[in-house]
Motif scaffolding. Structure first.
Motif, PDB file in Angstrom:
ATOM      1  N   VAL A   1     -12.936  -6.480   2.758  1.00 27.44           N
ATOM      2  CA  VAL A   1     -13.291  -7.778   3.584  1.00 27.44           C
ATOM      3  C   VAL A   1     -12.252  -8.567   3.405  1.00 27.44           C
ATOM      4  O   VAL A   1     -11.379  -9.080   4.676  1.00 27.44           O
ATOM      5  N   ALA A   2     -11.428  -8.638   2.155  1.00 27.17           N
ATOM      6  CA  ALA A   2     -10.289  -9.448   1.760  1.00 27.17           C
ATOM      7  C   ALA A   2      -9.469  -9.579   2.375  1.00 27.17           C
ATOM      8  O   ALA A   2      -8.482 -10.475   2.863  1.00 27.17           O
ATOM      9  N   ALA A   3      -8.502  -8.396   2.404  1.00 26.99           N
ATOM     10  CA  ALA A   3      -7.431  -7.415   3.180  1.00 26.99           C
ATOM     11  C   ALA A   3      -7.761  -7.450   4.408  1.00 26.99           C
ATOM     12  O   ALA A   3      -6.931  -8.268   5.338  1.00 26.99           O
TER      13      ALA A   3
ATOM     14  N   THR B   1      -5.904 -11.044   9.437  1.00 32.48           N
ATOM     15  CA  THR B   1      -6.799 -11.862  10.463  1.00 32.48           C
ATOM     16  C   THR B   1      -6.657 -10.531  11.374  1.00 32.48           C
ATOM     17  O   THR B   1      -6.539 -11.208  12.697  1.00 32.48           O
ATOM     18  N   ARG B   2      -7.152  -9.665  10.852  1.00 37.30           N
ATOM     19  CA  ARG B   2      -7.778  -8.668  12.283  1.00 37.30           C
ATOM     20  C   ARG B   2      -8.265  -7.393  11.694  1.00 37.30           C
ATOM     21  O   ARG B   2      -8.443  -7.501  10.106  1.00 37.30           O
ATOM     22  N   GLU B   3      -8.383  -6.880  11.489  1.00 34.40           N
ATOM     23  CA  GLU B   3      -9.456  -5.440  11.492  1.00 34.40           C
ATOM     24  C   GLU B   3      -8.386  -4.365  11.560  1.00 34.40           C
ATOM     25  O   GLU B   3      -7.473  -4.292  11.933  1.00 34.40           O
ATOM     26  N   LEU B   4      -8.807  -3.887   9.827  1.00 31.64           N
ATOM     27  CA  LEU B   4      -7.790  -3.106   9.281  1.00 31.64           C
ATOM     28  C   LEU B   4      -7.219  -1.220   9.716  1.00 31.64           C
ATOM     29  O   LEU B   4      -8.967  -1.037  10.497  1.00 31.64           O
ATOM     30  N   THR B   5      -6.508  -1.074  10.021  1.00 30.29           N
ATOM     31  CA  THR B   5      -6.495   0.615  10.431  1.00 30.29           C
ATOM     32  C   THR B   5      -7.119   1.381   9.512  1.00 30.29           C
ATOM     33  O   THR B   5      -7.416   0.778   8.126  1.00 30.29           O
ATOM     34  N   VAL B   6      -7.234   2.573   9.679  1.00 31.09           N
ATOM     35  CA  VAL B   6      -7.751   3.371   8.583  1.00 31.09           C
ATOM     36  C   VAL B   6      -6.656   3.919   7.549  1.00 31.09           C
ATOM     37  O   VAL B   6      -6.641   3.549   6.178  1.00 31.09           O
ATOM     38  N   PRO B   7      -5.616   4.262   8.064  1.00 29.64           N
ATOM     39  CA  PRO B   7      -3.902   3.654   6.815  1.00 29.64           C
ATOM     40  C   PRO B   7      -4.456   2.553   6.056  1.00 29.64           C
ATOM     41  O   PRO B   7      -3.723   3.184   4.853  1.00 29.64           O
ATOM     42  N   GLU B   8      -4.622   1.855   6.392  1.00 33.61           N
ATOM     43  CA  GLU B   8      -4.675   0.107   5.812  1.00 33.61           C
ATOM     44  C   GLU B   8      -5.666   0.412   5.174  1.00 33.61           C
ATOM     45  O   GLU B   8      -4.962  -0.331   4.544  1.00 33.61           O
TER      46      GLU B   8
END
Length: 225
Positions: A37-39, A44-51
């Motif tokens: 959540v913090a990342a 300012t966006r939804e993270l990709t799975v690799p991220e």
């Protein structure tokens, strides 16, 4: 060369041991949901799975490093995290029989990508390591260096039956593993094949670890015990 594995995964430990590496295991207490959540807020966006696996691997390595004695000589800390991606959605550890059953019902006969993030921290100086090379400016090697990478492997799942799923889930094995499956355990018969680095499916890519070490100027054989 001392390697600290920031993971409770038996598969990762056994993989390293089979490869001639005997790490010290220190399990982190990272709140994975909070870290993601913090990342995501920071990005300012939804993270990709690799991220996502990158964020979690880094959080685990950093958390474990913070618990280790300072100035205790050179060491490496490796954090890893795995997630299965299907149709852009991340699947972690099911945790319950109901979720494991649902996961297998959805992924049987299909393919997904198992992403494993790796975050390697090197602290101290490694001047006495045979084959080590300088990777810093002439001022000397920094006291703390990091490298990060992701191993992504396509996994093809068999068209298992409802009965097979029920028996497998009842063993408890799929409840606490990313994607609700193993390739080196009871679930191995349900995996038709993989494309890419099979080590990554076990939760730790040895070829990627070798490259990360190389980026730090440390020869991979220095890990052998």
């Amino acid at each position: 060369m001392r390697l600290v594995l920031a993971s409770a995964s038996p598969a990762r430990l056994q993989l390293l041991q089979a490869a001639g590496v005997t790490p010290q295991v220190v399990v982190s207490d990272v709140d994975e949901d909070a870290a993601l959540v913090a990342a995501s807020i920071a990005a300012t966006r939804e993270l990709t799975v690799p991220e996502q696996v990158t964020v979690l691997a880094q959080a685990k390595a950093e958390a474990v490093l913070a618990t280790l004695p300072a100035d205790d000589g050179p060491r490496l800390v490796l954090g890893c995290d795995s997630l299965l991606e299907i149709d852009g959605v991340a699947h972690g550890k099911p945790g319950t029989p109901e979720r494991a059953t649902q996961a297998w019902t959805e992924m049987r006969g299909r393919s997904g990508v198992l992403h494993t993030g790796h975050h390697l921290i090197a602290t101290g100086r490694f001047d006495d390591v045979e084959g080590a090379r300088a990777v810093a400016p002439s001022g000397g090697r920094p006291r703390r260096r990091t490298r990060t990478g992701v191993s992504s492997t396509t996994v093809h799942f068999g068209a298992v039956s409802d009965a097979e799923i029920a028996v497998y889930v009842a063993t408890g094995e799929p409840l606490q593993v990313a994607g609700a499956f193993t390739i080196d355990g009871l679930g191995g018969a349900f995996v038709e094949g993989v494309e890419g680095d099979h080590h990554g499916v076990l939760g730790l890519s040895l070829p990627l670890l070798r490259r990360l070490l190389g980026g730090l100027g440390i020869p991979y054989p220095a890990l052998w015990t």
